[in-house]
Design a protein around this motif. Structure first.
Motif, PDB file in Angstrom:
ATOM      1  N   THR A   1       0.853  -1.189   0.000  1.00 27.28           N
ATOM      2  CA  THR A   1       0.000   0.000   0.000  1.00 27.28           C
ATOM      3  C   THR A   1       0.887   1.236   0.000  1.00 27.28           C
ATOM      4  OG1 THR A   1      -0.163   0.283   2.405  1.00 27.28           O
ATOM      5  CG2 THR A   1      -1.756  -1.211   1.359  1.00 27.28           C
TER       6      THR A   1
ATOM      7  N   GLU B   1      -1.368  -0.889  -4.865  1.00 18.72           N
ATOM      8  CA  GLU B   1      -2.632  -0.707  -4.156  1.00 18.72           C
ATOM      9  C   GLU B   1      -3.782  -0.472  -5.126  1.00 18.72           C
ATOM     10  OE1 GLU B   1      -4.715   2.272  -0.856  1.00 18.72           O
ATOM     11  OE2 GLU B   1      -2.570   2.440  -1.279  1.00 18.72           O
TER      12      GLU B   1
ATOM     13  N   LYS C   1      -6.401  -3.331  -4.987  1.00 16.00           N
ATOM     14  CA  LYS C   1      -7.635  -3.059  -4.242  1.00 16.00           C
ATOM     15  C   LYS C   1      -8.493  -1.944  -4.841  1.00 16.00           C
ATOM     16  CE  LYS C   1      -5.577  -2.350  -0.254  1.00 16.00           C
ATOM     17  NZ  LYS C   1      -5.374  -2.145   1.209  1.00 16.00           N
TER      18      LYS C   1
ATOM     19  N   SER D   1      -5.192   3.963   1.460  1.00 17.00           N
ATOM     20  CA  SER D   1      -5.816   3.148   2.501  1.00 17.00           C
ATOM     21  C   SER D   1      -4.801   2.904   3.614  1.00 17.00           C
ATOM     22  CB  SER D   1      -6.294   1.813   1.927  1.00 17.00           C
ATOM     23  OG  SER D   1      -5.197   1.021   1.520  1.00 17.00           O
TER      24      SER D   1
ATOM     25  N   THR E   1      -9.475   7.574   2.695  1.00 15.10           N
ATOM     26  CA  THR E   1      -9.121   6.626   1.627  1.00 15.10           C
ATOM     27  C   THR E   1      -9.858   6.977   0.342  1.00 15.10           C
ATOM     28  OG1 THR E   1      -8.752   4.858   3.242  1.00 15.10           O
ATOM     29  CG2 THR E   1      -9.134   4.203   0.956  1.00 15.10           C
TER      30      THR E   1
ATOM     31  N   VAL F   1      -0.885  -7.501  -4.942  1.00 17.57           N
ATOM     32  CA  VAL F   1      -0.503  -7.290  -3.538  1.00 17.57           C
ATOM     33  C   VAL F   1       0.404  -8.399  -3.009  1.00 17.57           C
ATOM     34  CG1 VAL F   1      -2.564  -5.945  -3.022  1.00 17.57           C
ATOM     35  CG2 VAL F   1      -2.616  -8.424  -2.728  1.00 17.57           C
TER      36      VAL F   1
END
Length: 224
Positions: free
Chosen positions: A34, A150, A154, A159, A173, A187
């Motif tokens: 992230t 990220e 996602k 985030s 976020t 990820v």
């Protein structure tokens, strides 16, 4: 180009630790899932590098050459311990997420490399600036890689800000891709290798274009 500007350009671009020297790849690949995690570790590393450059440069005439490497490691370990304790006290949730990678800054080869190659031979101001530039260069790569992974993994950006700024920051976020199912590979560690490869390719392409633009006026003069 002034020496200080050259130091900044080397750290941020020409000798970027993550894209050119390919140093410190363990945290680069492990913590960049992230953007928040990546930038947090990058800034911690930057602080250690800048303070290490200052400390090593200030003490370089007092350190016998035969034991300089152990002394450099000791200086780095002390500074990392300070950063580790500060994060443990004031950003505990983030500290738990980053885990072992904060103490592992001690073994990050870019920190020791700059202490040996630069700070041990230059003045305090230049050495501090070099550590800051190299650290920010690494942080920039971490930020880009973290954002890329990220977003692909996602569909979000930023985030985990609540780990730094508290529960009120959960709403900060950015949901870039609503109703996104996610892409697991991004990820996972293989996603980090793929993302870093893309960033290196982009940097090489930009460097190639800059070189071609600089060579065009010379070619035109010769043809005239």
């Amino acid at each position: 180009m002034t020496p200080h500007r050259e130091i900044l350009e080397n750290g941020l671009w020409a000798q970027n630790p993550g894209l050119t020297q390919l140093l410190g790849l363990c945290p680069l690949l492990a913590v960049s899932s992230t953007m928040v995690n990546a930038v947090s570790l990058g800034l911690a590393t930057t602080l250690v590098m800048a303070l290490t450059g200052l400390a090593v440069s200030a003490a370089r005439h007092l350190i016998p050459p035969e034991i300089r490497i152990p002394v450099f490691v000791l200086i780095i370990a002390v500074l990392v311990t300070v950063v580790d304790l500060v994060m443990h006290a004031y950003a505990h949730d983030l500290y738990l997420v980053l885990g072992i990678f904060v103490p592992l800054i001690v073994t990050n080869c870019i920190v020791l490399a700059r202490a040996e190659a630069f700070a041990s031979k230059r003045g305090p101001l230049a050495s501090t600036l070099d550590g800051l530039a190299m650290g920010l260069g690494l942080t920039g790569v971490l930020a880009l890689l973290g954002a890329l992974r990220e977003l692909a993994g996602k569909g979000t950006l930023l985030s985990g800000l609540h780990l730094v700024f508290g529960e009120g920051a959960r709403s900060w976020t950015i949901q870039v891709l609503p109703d996104y199912g996610g892409f697991l590979l991004a990820v996972l560690p293989p996603g980090a290798f793929i993302g870093l490869g893309l960033l290196i390719a982009a940097r090489n392409a930009l460097d190639r274009r800059r070189t071609e633009r600089r060579s065009r006026p010379t070619a035109l003069v010769r043809s005239a």
